[in-house]
Design a protein around this motif. Structure first.
Motif, PDB file in Angstrom:
ATOM      1  N   SER A  30      -5.964   6.445 -12.754  1.00 15.97           N
ATOM      2  CA  SER A  30      -5.516   5.359 -11.901  1.00 15.97           C
ATOM      3  C   SER A  30      -4.763   4.331 -12.734  1.00 15.97           C
ATOM      4  O   SER A  30      -4.928   4.251 -13.948  1.00 15.97           O
ATOM      5  CB  SER A  30      -6.691   4.706 -11.178  1.00 15.97           C
ATOM      6  OG  SER A  30      -7.508   4.001 -12.082  1.00 15.97           O
ATOM      7  N   VAL A  31      -3.932   3.557 -12.050  1.00 17.20           N
ATOM      8  CA  VAL A  31      -3.213   2.444 -12.653  1.00 17.20           C
ATOM      9  C   VAL A  31      -3.292   1.275 -11.679  1.00 17.20           C
ATOM     10  O   VAL A  31      -3.469   1.466 -10.478  1.00 17.20           O
ATOM     11  CB  VAL A  31      -1.726   2.779 -12.952  1.00 17.20           C
ATOM     12  CG1 VAL A  31      -1.598   3.920 -13.936  1.00 17.20           C
ATOM     13  CG2 VAL A  31      -0.973   3.092 -11.683  1.00 17.20           C
ATOM     14  N   VAL A  32      -3.158   0.079 -12.206  1.00 16.70           N
ATOM     15  CA  VAL A  32      -3.092  -1.102 -11.359  1.00 16.70           C
ATOM     16  C   VAL A  32      -1.657  -1.604 -11.423  1.00 16.70           C
ATOM     17  O   VAL A  32      -1.144  -1.919 -12.499  1.00 16.70           O
ATOM     18  CB  VAL A  32      -4.091  -2.187 -11.800  1.00 16.70           C
ATOM     19  CG1 VAL A  32      -3.919  -3.441 -10.954  1.00 16.70           C
ATOM     20  CG2 VAL A  32      -5.519  -1.662 -11.705  1.00 16.70           C
ATOM     21  N   ALA A  33      -1.008  -1.630 -10.273  1.00 15.16           N
ATOM     22  CA  ALA A  33       0.388  -2.062 -10.182  1.00 15.16           C
ATOM     23  C   ALA A  33       0.433  -3.459  -9.573  1.00 15.16           C
ATOM     24  O   ALA A  33      -0.171  -3.682  -8.521  1.00 15.16           O
ATOM     25  CB  ALA A  33       1.184  -1.082  -9.320  1.00 15.16           C
ATOM     26  N   PRO A  34       1.128  -4.390 -10.229  1.00 21.45           N
ATOM     27  CA  PRO A  34       1.238  -5.736  -9.663  1.00 21.45           C
ATOM     28  C   PRO A  34       1.747  -5.679  -8.216  1.00 21.45           C
ATOM     29  O   PRO A  34       2.656  -4.916  -7.898  1.00 21.45           O
ATOM     30  CB  PRO A  34       2.255  -6.431 -10.568  1.00 21.45           C
ATOM     31  CG  PRO A  34       2.173  -5.688 -11.861  1.00 21.45           C
ATOM     32  CD  PRO A  34       1.850  -4.263 -11.492  1.00 21.45           C
ATOM     33  N   GLU A  35       1.123  -6.445  -7.357  1.00 18.35           N
ATOM     34  CA  GLU A  35       1.448  -6.573  -5.938  1.00 18.35           C
ATOM     35  C   GLU A  35       1.014  -5.376  -5.096  1.00 18.35           C
ATOM     36  O   GLU A  35       1.027  -5.452  -3.870  1.00 18.35           O
ATOM     37  CB  GLU A  35       2.934  -6.850  -5.696  1.00 18.35           C
ATOM     38  CG  GLU A  35       3.444  -8.114  -6.346  1.00 18.35           C
ATOM     39  CD  GLU A  35       4.934  -8.264  -6.207  1.00 18.35           C
ATOM     40  OE1 GLU A  35       5.463  -8.053  -5.102  1.00 18.35           O
ATOM     41  OE2 GLU A  35       5.572  -8.590  -7.226  1.00 18.35           O
ATOM     42  N   LEU A  36       0.667  -4.262  -5.732  1.00 16.11           N
ATOM     43  CA  LEU A  36       0.283  -3.066  -4.988  1.00 16.11           C
ATOM     44  C   LEU A  36      -1.189  -2.708  -5.168  1.00 16.11           C
ATOM     45  O   LEU A  36      -1.741  -1.964  -4.367  1.00 16.11           O
ATOM     46  CB  LEU A  36       1.149  -1.868  -5.394  1.00 16.11           C
ATOM     47  CG  LEU A  36       2.639  -1.994  -5.092  1.00 16.11           C
ATOM     48  CD1 LEU A  36       3.398  -0.810  -5.686  1.00 16.11           C
ATOM     49  CD2 LEU A  36       2.884  -2.112  -3.601  1.00 16.11           C
ATOM     50  N   GLY A  37      -1.792  -3.193  -6.233  1.00 17.78           N
ATOM     51  CA  GLY A  37      -3.189  -2.885  -6.491  1.00 17.78           C
ATOM     52  C   GLY A  37      -3.358  -1.559  -7.207  1.00 17.78           C
ATOM     53  O   GLY A  37      -2.450  -1.047  -7.859  1.00 17.78           O
ATOM     54  N   GLU A  38      -4.544  -0.989  -7.038  1.00 14.57           N
ATOM     55  CA  GLU A  38      -4.875   0.263  -7.724  1.00 14.57           C
ATOM     56  C   GLU A  38      -4.206   1.445  -7.034  1.00 14.57           C
ATOM     57  O   GLU A  38      -4.249   1.581  -5.811  1.00 14.57           O
ATOM     58  CB  GLU A  38      -6.378   0.484  -7.749  1.00 14.57           C
ATOM     59  CG  GLU A  38      -6.758   1.749  -8.521  1.00 14.57           C
ATOM     60  CD  GLU A  38      -8.248   1.975  -8.610  1.00 14.57           C
ATOM     61  OE1 GLU A  38      -8.664   2.630  -9.577  1.00 14.57           O
ATOM     62  OE2 GLU A  38      -8.991   1.525  -7.715  1.00 14.57           O
ATOM     63  N   LEU A  39      -3.595   2.288  -7.855  1.00 14.62           N
ATOM     64  CA  LEU A  39      -3.012   3.549  -7.389  1.00 14.62           C
ATOM     65  C   LEU A  39      -3.713   4.672  -8.137  1.00 14.62           C
ATOM     66  O   LEU A  39      -3.868   4.617  -9.358  1.00 14.62           O
ATOM     67  CB  LEU A  39      -1.508   3.598  -7.663  1.00 14.62           C
ATOM     68  CG  LEU A  39      -0.672   2.504  -7.007  1.00 14.62           C
ATOM     69  CD1 LEU A  39       0.773   2.566  -7.510  1.00 14.62           C
ATOM     70  CD2 LEU A  39      -0.702   2.629  -5.498  1.00 14.62           C
ATOM     71  N   VAL A  40      -4.136   5.678  -7.405  1.00 11.34           N
ATOM     72  CA  VAL A  40      -4.866   6.812  -7.976  1.00 11.34           C
ATOM     73  C   VAL A  40      -4.019   8.063  -7.780  1.00 11.34           C
ATOM     74  O   VAL A  40      -3.470   8.299  -6.700  1.00 11.34           O
ATOM     75  CB  VAL A  40      -6.242   6.986  -7.287  1.00 11.34           C
ATOM     76  CG1 VAL A  40      -6.968   8.215  -7.818  1.00 11.34           C
ATOM     77  CG2 VAL A  40      -7.084   5.732  -7.459  1.00 11.34           C
ATOM     78  N   ARG A  41      -3.912   8.881  -8.817  1.00 12.70           N
ATOM     79  CA  ARG A  41      -3.124  10.114  -8.718  1.00 12.70           C
ATOM     80  C   ARG A  41      -3.948  11.198  -8.044  1.00 12.70           C
ATOM     81  O   ARG A  41      -5.028  11.576  -8.511  1.00 12.70           O
ATOM     82  CB  ARG A  41      -2.679  10.589 -10.091  1.00 12.70           C
ATOM     83  CG  ARG A  41      -1.799  11.827 -10.003  1.00 12.70           C
ATOM     84  CD  ARG A  41      -0.883  11.924 -11.201  1.00 12.70           C
ATOM     85  NE  ARG A  41      -0.199  13.190 -11.243  1.00 12.70           N
ATOM     86  CZ  ARG A  41       0.972  13.431 -10.676  1.00 12.70           C
ATOM     87  NH1 ARG A  41       1.584  12.464 -10.033  1.00 12.70           N
ATOM     88  NH2 ARG A  41       1.535  14.614 -10.756  1.00 12.70           N
ATOM     89  N   ARG A  42      -3.436  11.664  -6.893  1.00 12.38           N
ATOM     90  CA  ARG A  42      -4.045  12.766  -6.150  1.00 12.38           C
ATOM     91  C   ARG A  42      -2.939  13.588  -5.526  1.00 12.38           C
ATOM     92  O   ARG A  42      -1.980  13.039  -4.986  1.00 12.38           O
ATOM     93  CB  ARG A  42      -4.962  12.246  -5.027  1.00 12.38           C
ATOM     94  CG  ARG A  42      -6.300  11.770  -5.465  1.00 12.38           C
ATOM     95  CD  ARG A  42      -7.261  11.538  -4.302  1.00 12.38           C
ATOM     96  NE  ARG A  42      -6.677  10.952  -3.120  1.00 12.38           N
ATOM     97  CZ  ARG A  42      -6.663   9.662  -2.825  1.00 12.38           C
ATOM     98  NH1 ARG A  42      -7.200   8.798  -3.653  1.00 12.38           N
ATOM     99  NH2 ARG A  42      -6.130   9.229  -1.705  1.00 12.38           N
TER     100      ARG A  42
END
Length: 141
Positions: free
Chosen positions: A7-19
């Motif tokens: 997972s990564v935390v993207a500014p303005e988007l929050g946590e993104l998880v690769r699936r």
């Protein structure tokens, strides 16, 4: 660790998880609820240009809402048949938002489910800030 999701935390988007080959999270569109978000990118992280485009989705959606409404109304016409008393449905809200690669370029896709075409998810595709097509049958990312 086997099975751990990156997972990564993207500014303005929050946590993104690769699936399933995409970076996934949620996005508020200003419609009162968040929708699932999918962003293209490799195993190392979301594509930086796709993230920039994802951050612009709420404003792009707002700017294109009437064009999307018109495209949905045009799509609905064949389903009305000859019923002159048919009443228009309220505008549906998107059920997902995505930044996908399409024809060699990044494209915003907003997915719609409608009562008049229950078999399909409709994809409003936006490129360079403008609605370019309403695809009558897309696979939700």
């Amino acid at each position: 660790m086997l099975g751990a999701k990156k997972s990564v935390v993207a500014p303005e988007l929050g946590e993104l998880v690769r699936r399933r080959g995409l970076w996934r999270g949620a996005l508020a569109l200003g419609t009162g609820a968040s929708v699932p978000l999918a962003v293209t990118g490799g195993r190392g992280g979301p594509d930086p240009d796709a993230l920039t485009l994802a951050r612009a989705i709420p404003a792009t959606f707002a700017a294109n809402r009437s064009a999307i409404r018109d495209a949905l109304a045009e799509h609905r016409e064949p389903y009305l048949g000859d019923d002159p008393g048919a009443t228009p449905e309220p505008d549906p809200d998107p059920v997902y938002a995505a930044v996908i690669e399409l024809d060699g370029g990044l494209t915003i896709e907003l997915g719609y489910r409608t009562t008049w075409d229950e078999e399909h998810t409709l994809g409003a595709r936006i490129r360079n800030g403008r609605l370019v097509e309403l695809n009558g049958s897309v696979l939700a990312p």
